[in-house]
Structures are given as C-alpha cells and as structure tokens.
Design a protein around this motif. Structure first.
Motif, PDB file in Angstrom:
ATOM      1  N   GLN A 126       0.824  -1.263   0.134  1.00  0.00           N
ATOM      2  CA  GLN A 126      -0.094   0.094  -0.054  1.00  0.00           C
ATOM      3  C   GLN A 126       0.774   1.388  -0.123  1.00  0.00           C
ATOM      4  O   GLN A 126       0.471   2.304  -0.619  1.00  0.00           O
ATOM      5  CB  GLN A 126      -0.949   0.003   1.363  1.00  0.00           C
ATOM      6  CG  GLN A 126      -2.050  -1.012   1.143  1.00  0.00           C
ATOM      7  CD  GLN A 126      -2.826  -1.169   2.412  1.00  0.00           C
ATOM      8  OE1 GLN A 126      -2.320  -0.958   3.519  1.00  0.00           O
ATOM      9  NE2 GLN A 126      -4.174  -1.638   2.342  1.00  0.00           N
ATOM     10  N   VAL A 242     -13.856  -4.517   1.880  1.00  0.00           N
ATOM     11  CA  VAL A 242     -12.395  -3.969   1.974  1.00  0.00           C
ATOM     12  C   VAL A 242     -12.249  -3.097   3.207  1.00  0.00           C
ATOM     13  O   VAL A 242     -13.259  -2.794   4.041  1.00  0.00           O
ATOM     14  CB  VAL A 242     -11.995  -3.137   0.701  1.00  0.00           C
ATOM     15  CG1 VAL A 242     -12.350  -3.779  -0.558  1.00  0.00           C
ATOM     16  CG2 VAL A 242     -12.769  -1.850   0.550  1.00  0.00           C
ATOM     17  N   GLN A 246      -7.837   0.150   1.772  1.00  0.00           N
ATOM     18  CA  GLN A 246      -7.816  -0.622   0.565  1.00  0.00           C
ATOM     19  C   GLN A 246      -8.622   0.384  -0.199  1.00  0.00           C
ATOM     20  O   GLN A 246      -8.835   0.569  -1.438  1.00  0.00           O
ATOM     21  CB  GLN A 246      -8.386  -1.952   0.613  1.00  0.00           C
ATOM     22  CG  GLN A 246      -7.177  -2.984   0.987  1.00  0.00           C
ATOM     23  CD  GLN A 246      -7.858  -4.331   1.265  1.00  0.00           C
ATOM     24  OE1 GLN A 246      -8.734  -4.618   1.645  1.00  0.00           O
ATOM     25  NE2 GLN A 246      -6.930  -5.181   1.019  1.00  0.00           N
ATOM     26  N   LEU A 289      -3.231  -2.615  -4.013  1.00  0.00           N
ATOM     27  CA  LEU A 289      -4.439  -3.735  -3.666  1.00  0.00           C
ATOM     28  C   LEU A 289      -4.040  -5.140  -3.395  1.00  0.00           C
ATOM     29  O   LEU A 289      -4.949  -5.950  -3.085  1.00  0.00           O
ATOM     30  CB  LEU A 289      -5.653  -3.436  -4.761  1.00  0.00           C
ATOM     31  CG  LEU A 289      -6.404  -2.102  -4.932  1.00  0.00           C
ATOM     32  CD1 LEU A 289      -7.146  -2.205  -5.944  1.00  0.00           C
ATOM     33  CD2 LEU A 289      -6.957  -1.869  -3.598  1.00  0.00           C
ATOM     34  N   ASN A 291      -2.501  -8.044  -1.305  1.00  0.00           N
ATOM     35  CA  ASN A 291      -2.312  -8.481   0.023  1.00  0.00           C
ATOM     36  C   ASN A 291      -1.265  -9.691  -0.117  1.00  0.00           C
ATOM     37  O   ASN A 291      -0.987 -10.094  -0.989  1.00  0.00           O
ATOM     38  CB  ASN A 291      -3.434  -8.797   0.802  1.00  0.00           C
ATOM     39  CG  ASN A 291      -4.325  -9.718   0.032  1.00  0.00           C
ATOM     40  OD1 ASN A 291      -3.893 -10.568  -0.392  1.00  0.00           O
ATOM     41  ND2 ASN A 291      -5.547  -9.436   0.133  1.00  0.00           N
TER      42      ASN A 291
END
Length: 309
Positions: A126, A242, A246, A289, A291
């Motif tokens: 991020q 989300v 996010q 986005l 992870n």
C-alpha cells in the motif's frame, strides 16, 4: 482483499463509484454556468432524498440505535455538507481536471485516519503503490498545468484539499457504521442531512440565479439521481468488502476518469505525458491492492508452473 465473489463485487462497485464521482466534476462545472453553488447542491440533494424516500416506501427503513445518532450526524456533516460546500466552491476557481487531480490525495488522508481510529497500519504494498500513484498524479498535474484555465487554481485547489479531508472523515465514519446499517440506508441518511443543512443557503442563493437552461437542468438531475444516489450506494456496497485503506486506494482512479471525461465532454486536450502518468497511477493502485494472501498464491502458482516444466 481476497479473490472471492464478494471481493470482486466490491471491486466493481468501487470502480463504478469512482467513474460516477469523476463525471460529477464535469456535471458541476456545466451546471455552475447558470446555477448558483448552494442552489445546485440543494437541488441535487433534494432529488437524491426523493429517490431514497421512494425506495424506503417499498423496502422499509432501518431503525437507528441511539448510540449511532452522533456518528450518523458526523458522517453527514463530513459528506455531503462540508465536502459539497468546499468542492462546489472550488470548481468556481479551478478546472474539473485539476480538481480531479487534487482529489487523488484522498488516500493519504484515509491512511492517516485509518491508523488513528482503527489502528490499520498500511502494508508495504500500500505504501509503495500509493507512492507510485501519487507520483503519477503529480506528473499528470505538471503536464496539465499549461492548459488549465481556472480563474484562481491555487484557491480552488486548497478548497478541494479541504474537501477531500472531509471525504476521508466520511469514509472512516462509513466504515464504522457499515456493519450495522445497509449501504442504501447510509446513503439516504446523507441525502436527508445534506438537504436540511443546505436549505437556508439555497434560499439565500436562489435570488442570484438567472435563467436556467436545459443543459443545466439535465446536469442537476444527473447529479441528484445518478451521482448522489447511485455513486454513494455503489461506494457503500464496495466498502463492506474492503478495509478503509484499501477502499482509499481506488480514489487514485478519479483523476484518470476525470481527465478522460474532460477530453470527451469539455474538449480538454491530453498529451502523451498524461497517458504515461495515468498508466503509472493504475499500476500504483494495482500494487496497493495486493495483499499477502494474493502474493502467496502468485508465488505458489509460479512454482507449480516451474515444476511442471
């Protein structure tokens, strides 16, 4: 965000919400040619409220817990009240594309507020993705500066900056309330709070409005029904799948959609440098986005493909 049906639905809803919010910059710019700012805001919120009244007439309305009244009022104060006031005023001084570019800094505010209120620490992806997206936004800004015709872009952009701080506060309140109330209910509450808040401003502003043409009427109807109702419903649905951080990453797409719509509708020009910077923004959002779960899946698939060879 895991690759599930709910996650995919949330992704689509958030992208569509960003597209609608981007188009709002264009519609507001058109409507402001003939309609005063507060009358414009009030009109779009009244139309949105009528939409939700009709919806609740057939579907029913949720009960509000006493403990949530303050949070709902605070959510409505952040957006649409303060946000609409600052954004609509900002578009009197800056251009639609420039306002869309400033709006892309919203994820930074959301990351800060998420850390303060939810303890959500941004991941490495991020941070890197957000940094690349912001770099793309800055480059987009530099390439677009020569063609801007806002009467006072500095003042307009500062007002837009305050507007996105309010939007970040709204996002945090929304995330806190989304577990107890439906997206439709929360969007409707916003419209009603905004309508009441802007009623006295619209009454004072109405005397300054002159003759209103069909183009402005269409813009107001679009803002009231499609954007005020539709975009907030889509965003609220998307945010249920989300985290706040996010969800904030998607706001980096707004400058791209705004610029493309400005080219199509307002005949603003676009350069190769802007195309490159848009690609950088999309790349940054995509990285942001990702992870850990998705990264592990990627490496496992890569290792499996390698072993089969």
């Amino acid at each position: 965000m895991k690759l599930t049906i709910k996650g995919l639905k949330g992704c689509v809803c958030l992208i569509l919400a960003m597209m609608l919010w981007s188009s709002a910059f264009i519609a507001v710019k058109i409507a402001l040619l003939e309609i005063t700012p507060f009358l414009l805001i009030f009109s779009r919120l009244v139309l949105g409220s009528i939409f939700f009244l009709i919806f609740w007439r057939f579907k029913g309305c949720a009960r509000i817990a006493r403990k949530d009244i303050f949070l709902l009022l605070l959510m409505g104060l952040f957006e649409p009240c303060l946000y609409f006031m600052c954004e609509t005023t900002a578009l009197q001084y800056t251009t639609a594309s420039q306002a869309g570019i400033v709006f892309a800094f919203l994820p930074i505010f959301i990351i800060i507020f998420s850390l303060m209120f939810f303890g959500e620490r941004p991941t490495l992806f991020q941070c890197v993705g957000g940094g690349l997206a912001i770099l793309g936004v800055i480059v987009l800004n530099l390439y677009g500066a020569q063609s801007e015709h806002g009467v006072n872009p500095v003042k307009g952009n500062l007002l837009e900056l305050f507007a996105i701080a309010c939007a970040a506060g709204y996002t945090i309140m929304l995330k806190k309330l989304s577990g107890d109330y439906s997206p439709f209910f929360l969007a409707g509450v916003q419209s009603f709070i905004g309508t009441i808040f802007f009623l006295p401003f619209a009454w004072l502003d109405s005397d300054a409005s002159g003759e209103i043409g069909l183009q402005s009427v269409v813009a107001v109807v679009y803002l009231g029904v499609i954007v005020t109702a539709g975009a907030y419903i889509l965003f609220n649905i998307g945010m249920t799948s989300v985290t706040a951080t996010q969800g904030g990453m998607y706001f980096n797409l707004i400058p791209i959609f705004t610029l493309l719509l400005s080219v199509i509708i307002l005949d603003e020009s676009i350069s190769s440098g802007q195309v490159t910077s848009m690609a950088l923004v999309i790349f940054g959002v995509s990285i942001g986005l990702i992870n850990r779960h998705q990264l592990l899946i990627f490496f496992r698939l890569k290792r499996l493909c390698g072993s089969e060879k």
